[in-house]
Design a protein around this motif. Structure first.
Motif, mmCIF file in Angstrom:
data_model
loop_
_atom_site.group_PDB
_atom_site.id
_atom_site.type_symbol
_atom_site.label_atom_id
_atom_site.label_comp_id
_atom_site.label_asym_id
_atom_site.label_seq_id
_atom_site.Cartn_x
_atom_site.Cartn_y
_atom_site.Cartn_z
ATOM 1 N N GLY A 1 0.826 -1.202 0.000
ATOM 2 C CA GLY A 1 0.000 0.000 0.000
ATOM 3 C C GLY A 1 0.853 1.241 0.000
ATOM 4 N N TRP A 2 0.192 2.378 0.154
ATOM 5 C CA TRP A 2 0.904 3.650 0.342
ATOM 6 C C TRP A 2 0.430 4.238 1.652
ATOM 7 C CZ3 TRP A 2 3.521 7.249 -3.448
ATOM 8 C CH2 TRP A 2 4.186 6.505 -4.442
ATOM 9 N N ALA A 3 1.400 4.657 2.481
ATOM 10 C CA ALA A 3 1.064 5.136 3.815
ATOM 11 C C ALA A 3 1.664 6.508 4.090
ATOM 12 C CB ALA A 3 1.590 4.150 4.854
ATOM 13 N N ALA A 4 0.966 7.262 4.943
ATOM 14 C CA ALA A 4 1.540 8.487 5.504
ATOM 15 C C ALA A 4 2.292 8.077 6.764
ATOM 16 C CB ALA A 4 0.433 9.471 5.854
ATOM 17 N N ARG A 5 3.455 8.688 7.001
ATOM 18 C CA ARG A 5 4.288 8.292 8.154
ATOM 19 C C ARG A 5 4.242 9.301 9.291
ATOM 20 N NH1 ARG A 5 6.811 3.566 6.062
ATOM 21 N NH2 ARG A 5 6.203 3.613 3.876
ATOM 22 N N ASP A 6 3.861 10.523 8.978
ATOM 23 C CA ASP A 6 3.817 11.568 10.010
ATOM 24 C C ASP A 6 2.882 12.674 9.515
ATOM 25 O OD1 ASP A 6 5.246 13.276 8.193
ATOM 26 O OD2 ASP A 6 7.098 12.292 8.811
ATOM 27 N N LEU B 1 2.727 10.517 1.440
ATOM 28 C CA LEU B 1 2.564 9.074 1.350
ATOM 29 C C LEU B 1 3.718 8.437 0.577
ATOM 30 C CD1 LEU B 1 -0.451 10.149 1.822
ATOM 31 C CD2 LEU B 1 -1.135 7.970 0.855
ATOM 32 N N SER B 2 4.074 7.228 0.990
ATOM 33 C CA SER B 2 5.101 6.464 0.276
ATOM 34 C C SER B 2 4.772 4.980 0.423
ATOM 35 C CB SER B 2 6.482 6.790 0.851
ATOM 36 O OG SER B 2 6.470 6.587 2.245
ATOM 37 N N PRO B 3 5.419 4.131 -0.406
ATOM 38 C CA PRO B 3 5.077 2.704 -0.382
ATOM 39 C C PRO B 3 5.290 2.084 0.994
ATOM 40 C CG PRO B 3 6.314 3.224 -2.357
ATOM 41 C CD PRO B 3 6.368 4.460 -1.496
ATOM 42 N N TYR B 4 4.404 1.160 1.324
ATOM 43 C CA TYR B 4 4.422 0.542 2.653
ATOM 44 C C TYR B 4 3.815 -0.841 2.518
ATOM 45 C CZ TYR B 4 2.794 -0.242 7.487
ATOM 46 O OH TYR B 4 2.544 -0.759 8.729
ATOM 47 N N SER B 5 4.524 -1.868 3.001
ATOM 48 C CA SER B 5 3.898 -3.188 2.916
ATOM 49 C C SER B 5 3.540 -3.692 4.310
ATOM 50 C CB SER B 5 4.763 -4.161 2.123
ATOM 51 O OG SER B 5 5.921 -4.436 2.794
ATOM 52 N N PHE B 6 2.457 -4.425 4.372
ATOM 53 C CA PHE B 6 1.947 -4.899 5.662
ATOM 54 C C PHE B 6 1.144 -6.183 5.435
ATOM 55 C CE2 PHE B 6 -2.485 -3.273 5.114
ATOM 56 C CZ PHE B 6 -2.287 -2.407 4.040
ATOM 57 N N ILE C 1 -9.203 10.024 -12.968
ATOM 58 C CA ILE C 1 -8.555 8.782 -12.549
ATOM 59 C C ILE C 1 -7.032 8.970 -12.582
ATOM 60 C CG2 ILE C 1 -8.265 6.329 -13.101
ATOM 61 C CD1 ILE C 1 -11.130 6.373 -14.161
ATOM 62 N N VAL C 2 -6.387 8.608 -11.480
ATOM 63 C CA VAL C 2 -4.926 8.778 -11.383
ATOM 64 C C VAL C 2 -4.298 7.480 -10.879
ATOM 65 C CG1 VAL C 2 -5.098 11.259 -10.925
ATOM 66 C CG2 VAL C 2 -5.069 9.670 -8.990
ATOM 67 N N LYS C 3 -2.978 7.393 -11.030
ATOM 68 C CA LYS C 3 -2.260 6.236 -10.491
ATOM 69 C C LYS C 3 -1.748 6.564 -9.087
ATOM 70 C CE LYS C 3 -1.897 3.437 -14.242
ATOM 71 N NZ LYS C 3 -3.081 3.718 -15.070
ATOM 72 N N MET C 4 -1.362 5.518 -8.356
ATOM 73 C CA MET C 4 -0.958 5.722 -6.959
ATOM 74 C C MET C 4 0.247 6.659 -6.825
ATOM 75 S SD MET C 4 -1.975 4.831 -3.957
ATOM 76 C CE MET C 4 -2.727 3.213 -3.796
ATOM 77 N N ASP C 5 1.164 6.625 -7.792
ATOM 78 C CA ASP C 5 2.343 7.479 -7.620
ATOM 79 C C ASP C 5 2.031 8.969 -7.827
ATOM 80 O OD1 ASP C 5 2.056 7.517 -10.343
ATOM 81 O OD2 ASP C 5 3.944 6.482 -10.792
ATOM 82 N N TYR C 6 0.779 9.267 -8.117
ATOM 83 C CA TYR C 6 0.351 10.669 -8.257
ATOM 84 C C TYR C 6 -0.341 11.154 -6.983
ATOM 85 C CZ TYR C 6 -1.742 14.761 -10.599
ATOM 86 O OH TYR C 6 -2.102 16.041 -10.959
ATOM 87 N N VAL C 7 -0.458 10.254 -5.992
ATOM 88 C CA VAL C 7 -1.350 10.540 -4.873
ATOM 89 C C VAL C 7 -0.961 11.799 -4.074
ATOM 90 C CG1 VAL C 7 -0.257 8.989 -3.173
ATOM 91 C CG2 VAL C 7 -2.711 9.407 -3.086
ATOM 92 N N ASN C 8 0.346 12.041 -3.907
ATOM 93 C CA ASN C 8 0.745 13.238 -3.133
ATOM 94 C C ASN C 8 0.356 14.516 -3.866
ATOM 95 O OD1 ASN C 8 1.962 12.026 -0.763
ATOM 96 N ND2 ASN C 8 3.517 11.231 -2.174
ATOM 97 N N ALA D 1 -5.435 -1.052 -9.030
ATOM 98 C CA ALA D 1 -4.988 -2.280 -9.693
ATOM 99 C C ALA D 1 -4.043 -1.964 -10.850
ATOM 100 C CB ALA D 1 -6.191 -3.073 -10.199
ATOM 101 N N GLY D 2 -4.220 -0.787 -11.462
ATOM 102 C CA GLY D 2 -3.365 -0.404 -12.592
ATOM 103 C C GLY D 2 -2.093 0.304 -12.146
ATOM 104 N N SER D 3 -1.847 0.350 -10.844
ATOM 105 C CA SER D 3 -0.674 1.078 -10.332
ATOM 106 C C SER D 3 0.506 0.158 -10.026
ATOM 107 C CB SER D 3 -1.042 1.848 -9.057
ATOM 108 O OG SER D 3 -2.002 2.840 -9.337
ATOM 109 N N ASN D 4 0.390 -1.127 -10.378
ATOM 110 C CA ASN D 4 1.474 -2.102 -10.177
ATOM 111 C C ASN D 4 2.085 -2.052 -8.785
ATOM 112 O OD1 ASN D 4 1.263 -2.949 -12.885
ATOM 113 N ND2 ASN D 4 2.417 -1.114 -13.495
ATOM 114 N N LEU D 5 1.243 -2.176 -7.776
ATOM 115 C CA LEU D 5 1.768 -2.107 -6.410
ATOM 116 C C LEU D 5 2.525 -3.369 -6.031
ATOM 117 C CD1 LEU D 5 -1.184 -0.446 -4.452
ATOM 118 C CD2 LEU D 5 0.775 0.628 -5.531
ATOM 119 N N ASN D 6 2.140 -4.493 -6.615
ATOM 120 C CA ASN D 6 2.803 -5.745 -6.232
ATOM 121 C C ASN D 6 4.079 -5.975 -7.012
ATOM 122 O OD1 ASN D 6 1.224 -6.869 -4.138
ATOM 123 N ND2 ASN D 6 -0.414 -7.152 -5.661
#
Ligand code: NAP
Ligand code: ZN
Length: 353
Positions: free
Chosen positions: A8-13, A18-23, A321-328, A348-353
Motif C-alpha cells: 500500500g501507500w502510507a503516511a508516516r507523520d 505518502l510512500s510505499p508501505y507493505s503490511f 482517474i490517477v495512479k498511486m504514484d500521483y497521490v501526493n 490495480a493499474g498502479s502495479n503495487l505488487n
C-alpha cells in the motif's frame, strides 16, 4: 487461507506525505470477504487524516475508504459474495451489532464502529484502508456493486455519495411541492450531492466560493441556480429560499450567512469537517425554527440503495482517474481546490505488487 502480504501507500507523520508501505492482512475468516482493490476514491477526510487534523492519527496510516475491489476469497459462512464479484467498502468495517444504532440500520453511529482505517480491528491490529492492493472485511460491511455500474464510478459513492444521499433521503417522501436544496461547496461530496438531489427532483442551488465552477455546475451537473457566497448582494437576494443546505465546507466558515438562506423550518446538514469550532448566532436559528444537523456518511443499507439508485438513474459523476504514484500531488491539488470533482486511484493499474 493464509495471512496476506499487501502493498500500500502510507503516511508516516503529519506532513501527510505518502510512500510505499507493505503490511499483512489477516487470513479470510468464516464471515470475511477478501478482495483485490481495483479503485479507491480520495476524500477530503483522507487529507484531514494524513495531516492529523481531526481524530488522532496513528502512523503509518494507509488511507482510502471508497474502495471497490474484485472478490478473490470468501469465508465458509459467506453467502452474499462469491469469487469474481465486485465489492465495495466505505467508511466503516465493523460495529457492535447490538446497540440501538446497529439495530436500526444506522451502524455508522455505533460508538464501537470500526473505521476503515485509523481504527482498531477485531484482531487488535490497526485498520488500513484502500490505498493498498487487497483488503479483508466482514461481509456485513461490504456492499455489492451493481452490474450496470462501472467500478470507477462506484468508488466515490461509497463515502462522498452516501454522505449526500443519507440526509437528503428524509425529503424523498415529503409532501412539499418543490424541495429547494442548497449545496454548499462544490467538491467531491458537493458535486455528487447536486446530481443526487436533482435525481430526487429537487430544485438545486449551488453555493460556491467563486465563479469558477458556474458553467460546470449549471451545464454539466444540472444545477438550477448558482450563488457566490462572497457576494452579499446575491446572498441577500436568496434569503429565505432553501429547505435545506448540504454544507460540505472543509474549513471554518461563517454559518450565519448560510442559515439566512433557509426558509422557516429549514435545515443545514453539516457534513464538512471543520478543524476548528464553528459559530453561529442563536437568533438566526430561533427566529426561523431552523436546525443545524450533523450527518456521518450513510448506513450499509443506504449505501447499497444509493448504488442501485445511481445505476437506475444512469448518473455519471465527474472523476479524474490517477495512479498511486500521483497521490501526493492529488492531495495538494485537492487542498488548492483544483479537482473536478473527485480523484479516483486506479489501484490495480498502479502495479503495487
Ligand atoms: P473537496 O472535494 O475538497 O470539496 C470541498 C469544497 O468546499 C471545495 O470544492 C470548495 O468548493 C469548498 N471549499 C474548500 N475550502 C473552502 C474554504 N476554505 N472555504 C469555503 N469553501 C471551501 O472535499 P470533499 O471530499 O467533498 O469533502 C468535504 C468535507 O466533507 C471534508 O471536510 C470532508 O472531511 C467531509 N466529509 C464528511 C463526511 C461525513 O460523513 N460527514 C463524509 C465525506 C466527507 P467551492 O469551490 O464550490 O467553494
Ligand atoms: Zn453498535
Amino acid at each position: 487461507m493464509e495471512e496476506r502480504r499487501v502493498e500500500g501507500w502510507a503516511a508516516r507523520d503529519s506532513t501527510g506525505i505518502l510512500s510505499p508501505y507493505s503490511f499483512t492482512i489477516r487470513k479470510t475468516g468464516p464471515e470475511d470477504v477478501t478482495f483485490k482493490v481495483l479503485y479507491c476514491g480520495i476524500d477530503h477526510t483522507d487529507l484531514h487524516q494524513i495531516r492529523n487534523e481531526i481524530h488522532m492519527t496513528n502512523y503509518p496510516l494507509v488511507p482510502g475508504h471508497e474502495v471497490v475491489g474484485e472478490v478473490v476469497e470468501v469465508g465458509v459462512s459467506v453467502n452474499k459474495f462469491k469469487v469474481g464479484d465486485l465489492a465495495g467498502v466505505g467508511g466503516i468495517i465493523g460495529s457492535c451489532g447490538d446497540c440501538s444504532s446497529c439495530k436500526s440500520n444506522m451502524e455508522q453511529y455505533c460508538k464501537d464502529r470500526i473505521m476503515t482505517y485509523n481504527g482498531v480491528d477485531t484482531d487488535g491490529n490497526p485498520t488500513q484502508g484502500g490505498f493498498s492492493s487487497a483488503m479483508v472485511v466482514h461481509q456485513k460491511y461490504v456492499v455489492m456493486i451493481p452490474e450496470k455500474l462501472a467500478p470507477e464510478q462506484a468508488a466515490s459513492l461509497l463515502c462522498a455519495g452516501v454522505t449526500a444521499y443519507s440526509p437528503m433521503k428524509q425529503f424523498i417522501q415529503s409532501d412539499m411541492d418543490v424541495i429547494n436544496a442548497g449545496i454548499l461547496g462544490l467538491g467531491g461530496v458537493g458535486h455528487l450531492g447536486v446530481m443526487i438531489a436533482k435525481a430526487m427532483g429537487h430544485h438545486v442551488t449551488v453555493i460556491s466560493s467563486s465563479d469558477k465552477k458556474r458553467v460546470e455546475a449549471l451545464e454539466h451537473l444540472g444545477a438550477d441556480a448558482f450563488l457566490i457566497s462572497s457576494s452579499a448582494e446575491e446572498m441577500a437576494r436568496a434569503a429565505d429560499s432553501l429547505d435545506y443546505i448540504l454544507d460540505t465546507v472543509p474549513a471554518v466558515h461563517p454559518l450565519e450567512s448560510y442559515i439566512q438562506l433557509l426558509k422557516v423550518h429549514g435545515k443545514v446538514f453539516i457534513v464538512g469537517v471543520s478543524p476548528k469550532p464553528l459559530q453561529f448566532d442563536s437568533d438566526t436559528l430561533i427566529l426561523g425554527k431552523k436546525s443545524i444537523v450533523g450527518s456521518l456518511m450513510g448506513s450499509i443499507e443506504e449505501t447499497q440503495e444509493l448504488l442501485e439508485f445511481w445505476a437506475e438513474k444512469k448518473l455519471k459523476s465527474m472523476i479524474e482517474i490517477v495512479k498511486m504514484d500521483y497521490v501526493n500531488e492529488a492531495f495538494e491539488r485537492m487542498e488548492r481546490n483544483d479537482v473536478r470533482y473527485r480523484f479516483v486511484i486506479d489501484v490495480a493499474g498502479s502495479n503495487l505488487n
